[in-house]
Motif scaffolding. Structure first.
Motif, PDB file in Angstrom:
ATOM      1  N   LEU A  21       1.488  10.290  -3.661  1.00  0.00           N
ATOM      2  CA  LEU A  21       0.696  10.640  -2.314  1.00  0.00           C
ATOM      3  C   LEU A  21       1.505  10.535  -1.284  1.00  0.00           C
ATOM      4  O   LEU A  21       2.823   9.800  -1.373  1.00  0.00           O
ATOM      5  CB  LEU A  21      -0.329   9.861  -2.271  1.00  0.00           C
ATOM      6  CG  LEU A  21      -1.696   9.649  -3.244  1.00  0.00           C
ATOM      7  CD1 LEU A  21      -2.509   8.582  -3.187  1.00  0.00           C
ATOM      8  CD2 LEU A  21      -2.281  10.825  -3.124  1.00  0.00           C
ATOM      9  N   PRO A  22       1.277  10.964  -0.158  1.00  0.00           N
ATOM     10  CA  PRO A  22       2.384  10.890   0.987  1.00  0.00           C
ATOM     11  C   PRO A  22       2.569   9.640   1.412  1.00  0.00           C
ATOM     12  O   PRO A  22       1.432   8.637   1.406  1.00  0.00           O
ATOM     13  CB  PRO A  22       1.708  11.733   2.152  1.00  0.00           C
ATOM     14  CG  PRO A  22       0.352  12.528   1.624  1.00  0.00           C
ATOM     15  CD  PRO A  22       0.337  11.820   0.305  1.00  0.00           C
ATOM     16  N   SER A  23       3.503   9.149   1.820  1.00  0.00           N
ATOM     17  CA  SER A  23       3.924   7.806   2.517  1.00  0.00           C
ATOM     18  C   SER A  23       3.077   7.551   3.819  1.00  0.00           C
ATOM     19  O   SER A  23       2.938   8.476   4.526  1.00  0.00           O
ATOM     20  CB  SER A  23       5.542   7.462   2.495  1.00  0.00           C
ATOM     21  OG  SER A  23       5.947   8.222   3.422  1.00  0.00           O
TER      22      SER A  23
ATOM     23  N   LEU B  36       0.695  -1.167   0.078  1.00  0.00           N
ATOM     24  CA  LEU B  36      -0.018   0.134  -0.088  1.00  0.00           C
ATOM     25  C   LEU B  36       0.881   1.360   0.009  1.00  0.00           C
ATOM     26  O   LEU B  36       0.793   2.297  -0.885  1.00  0.00           O
ATOM     27  CB  LEU B  36      -0.948   0.128   1.254  1.00  0.00           C
ATOM     28  CG  LEU B  36      -1.694   1.495   1.476  1.00  0.00           C
ATOM     29  CD1 LEU B  36      -2.704   1.715   0.271  1.00  0.00           C
ATOM     30  CD2 LEU B  36      -2.451   1.038   2.584  1.00  0.00           C
ATOM     31  N   ASN B  37       1.867   1.252   0.922  1.00  0.00           N
ATOM     32  CA  ASN B  37       2.712   2.353   0.801  1.00  0.00           C
ATOM     33  C   ASN B  37       3.433   2.681  -0.441  1.00  0.00           C
ATOM     34  O   ASN B  37       3.519   3.664  -0.774  1.00  0.00           O
ATOM     35  CB  ASN B  37       3.720   1.971   1.969  1.00  0.00           C
ATOM     36  CG  ASN B  37       4.504   3.519   2.383  1.00  0.00           C
ATOM     37  OD1 ASN B  37       3.987   4.628   2.274  1.00  0.00           O
ATOM     38  ND2 ASN B  37       5.733   3.629   2.878  1.00  0.00           N
ATOM     39  N   ALA B  38       3.901   1.602  -1.154  1.00  0.00           N
ATOM     40  CA  ALA B  38       4.648   1.688  -2.350  1.00  0.00           C
ATOM     41  C   ALA B  38       3.581   2.183  -3.325  1.00  0.00           C
ATOM     42  O   ALA B  38       3.926   3.220  -4.273  1.00  0.00           O
ATOM     43  CB  ALA B  38       5.213   0.275  -3.086  1.00  0.00           C
TER      44      ALA B  38
END
Length: 101
Positions: free
Chosen positions: A44-46, A35-37
């Motif tokens: 979008l912000p990490s 999701l972070n990647a």
């Protein structure tokens, strides 16, 4: 980790610092990393990864639940999984080792 499915877990609230050892190296952590990647790839912000933050804990609780559901489904339906030995494809081998820690 390659020989065991680890869906993930959370340590007791208030007992962790920046990292949570019961979440580390789990399927839930890999879901969070993906999701972070995807978020950073879209500009979008990490994600905040501070395990002591309540919103991080809420998100991780969802990921642990998803991972546990996937692993439980695989475990309950392991007859649908067919893995064959590399050197003798006539001998099926099915092993699903689960650690709900």
């Amino acid at each position: 980790m390659a020989d065991k499915l680890i869906p993930g877990n959370l340590s007791a609230a208030g007992s962790v610092g920046f990292t949570d050892p019961r979440f580390t190296d789990s399927m839930a952590e890999e879901i969070e990393q993906e999701l972070n990647a995807l978020m950073t790839a879209d500009g979008l912000p990490s994600l905040d990864l501070n395990a002591s933050d309540t919103t991080v804990r809420d998100r991780r609780r969802l990921f642990v639940a998803i991972a546990r559901g996937i692993v439980r489904h695989l475990e309950n339906n392991k007859s649908a999984i067919k893995v064959y030995c590399e050197h003798d494809e006539t001998k099926p081998v099915t092993v699903v080792d689960v650690d709900y820690g």
